[in-house]
Structures are given as C-alpha cells and as structure tokens.
Design a protein around this motif. Structure first.
Motif, PDB file in Angstrom:
ATOM      1  N   SER A   1       0.741  -1.087  -0.046  1.00 19.36           N
ATOM      2  CA  SER A   1      -0.046   0.042  -0.079  1.00 19.36           C
ATOM      3  C   SER A   1       0.995   1.200  -0.163  1.00 19.36           C
ATOM      4  CB  SER A   1      -1.099   0.162   1.180  1.00 19.36           C
ATOM      5  OG  SER A   1      -0.177   0.158   2.222  1.00 19.36           O
ATOM      6  N   TRP A   2       0.446   2.267  -0.455  1.00 21.71           N
ATOM      7  CA  TRP A   2       1.060   3.503  -0.507  1.00 21.71           C
ATOM      8  C   TRP A   2       0.002   4.708  -0.479  1.00 21.71           C
ATOM      9  CZ3 TRP A   2       0.331   0.198  -4.560  1.00 21.71           C
ATOM     10  CH2 TRP A   2      -0.503   0.755  -5.608  1.00 21.71           C
ATOM     11  N   VAL A   3       0.454   6.004  -0.115  1.00 14.75           N
ATOM     12  CA  VAL A   3      -0.285   7.079   0.086  1.00 14.75           C
ATOM     13  C   VAL A   3      -0.033   8.059  -1.276  1.00 14.75           C
ATOM     14  CG1 VAL A   3      -0.911   9.062   1.630  1.00 14.75           C
ATOM     15  CG2 VAL A   3      -0.403   6.631   2.483  1.00 14.75           C
ATOM     16  N   GLU A   4      -1.147   8.809  -1.847  1.00 13.84           N
ATOM     17  CA  GLU A   4      -0.839   9.559  -2.990  1.00 13.84           C
ATOM     18  C   GLU A   4      -1.514  10.888  -2.285  1.00 13.84           C
ATOM     19  OE1 GLU A   4      -2.393   8.056  -6.604  1.00 13.84           O
ATOM     20  OE2 GLU A   4      -1.098   6.605  -6.802  1.00 13.84           O
TER      21      GLU A   4
ATOM     22  N   GLN B   1      -5.115   6.529  -0.203  1.00 14.67           N
ATOM     23  CA  GLN B   1      -4.505   5.318   0.064  1.00 14.67           C
ATOM     24  C   GLN B   1      -4.579   4.304  -1.173  1.00 14.67           C
ATOM     25  OE1 GLN B   1      -4.911   3.427   3.787  1.00 14.67           O
ATOM     26  NE2 GLN B   1      -3.334   1.942   3.421  1.00 14.67           N
ATOM     27  N   ARG B   2      -3.678   3.726  -1.527  1.00 13.83           N
ATOM     28  CA  ARG B   2      -3.831   2.749  -2.731  1.00 13.83           C
ATOM     29  C   ARG B   2      -3.243   1.416  -2.310  1.00 13.83           C
ATOM     30  NH1 ARG B   2      -6.867   5.019  -6.829  1.00 13.83           N
ATOM     31  NH2 ARG B   2      -6.050   7.154  -7.320  1.00 13.83           N
ATOM     32  N   THR B   3      -3.626   0.305  -2.634  1.00 11.20           N
ATOM     33  CA  THR B   3      -3.039  -1.035  -2.612  1.00 11.20           C
ATOM     34  C   THR B   3      -3.075  -1.594  -3.944  1.00 11.20           C
ATOM     35  OG1 THR B   3      -5.358  -1.996  -2.339  1.00 11.20           O
ATOM     36  CG2 THR B   3      -4.162  -1.170  -0.299  1.00 11.20           C
TER      37      THR B   3
END
Length: 80
Positions: A6-9, A47-49
């Motif tokens: 996961s990451w945050v954009e 938040q993306r996964t």
C-alpha cells in the motif's frame, strides 16, 4: 492484506483560468490558459493498494538485521 503493498498519494487541487489579453493600442490578442493551485477545493489524500512485485516479496522474507543495542542499555539506573 497478505501479498499486497500500500502507498499514499496526494493530489493537490488545481484550478484553471482561461481568457484573453487584448491590446487596444495595436489590436493584438493573446489567448492564455493558466493552471494553478485552487483555494476553493481541498487537496485529496488517497491510500492505494496493489499486488506486491516479486522483488518486494523477496525483500520481506530476507534477513534484515536490526540495530544493535547501545552500550550500557541493559544496565539499570537506580531511582532516588
């Protein structure tokens, strides 16, 4: 979830202004389009996964030593 990363954009809000600059002196016209930060709409934080790559999976199972304990950290200091 297992096997996912996961990451945050951050997507900053943008606003477009469009118009004409007109010179009355020599009859020149220039069309302008300007994009800039918007004060009317807030930025979006998402938040993306997604599935992990094979490199990321190998990094997770690799031996990664932790930092060493500072000298004297195991000794206790008496409280008065």
């Amino acid at each position: 979830m297992p096997g996912e990363v996961s990451w945050v954009e951050l997507r900053p809000s943008r606003e477009r202004v469009e118009g004409w600059f007109v010179s009355n002196k020599d009859d020149h016209r220039l069309h302008a389009v300007i994009d800039g930060p918007s004060r009317a709409v807030p930025d979006r934080l998402m938040q993306r996964t997604g599935p992990m790559t094979e490199t990321e999976k190998q990094r997770c199972i690799a031996d990664r030593p932790t930092t060493t304990t500072p000298v004297g950290a195991a000794t206790t200091i008496p409280l008065n």
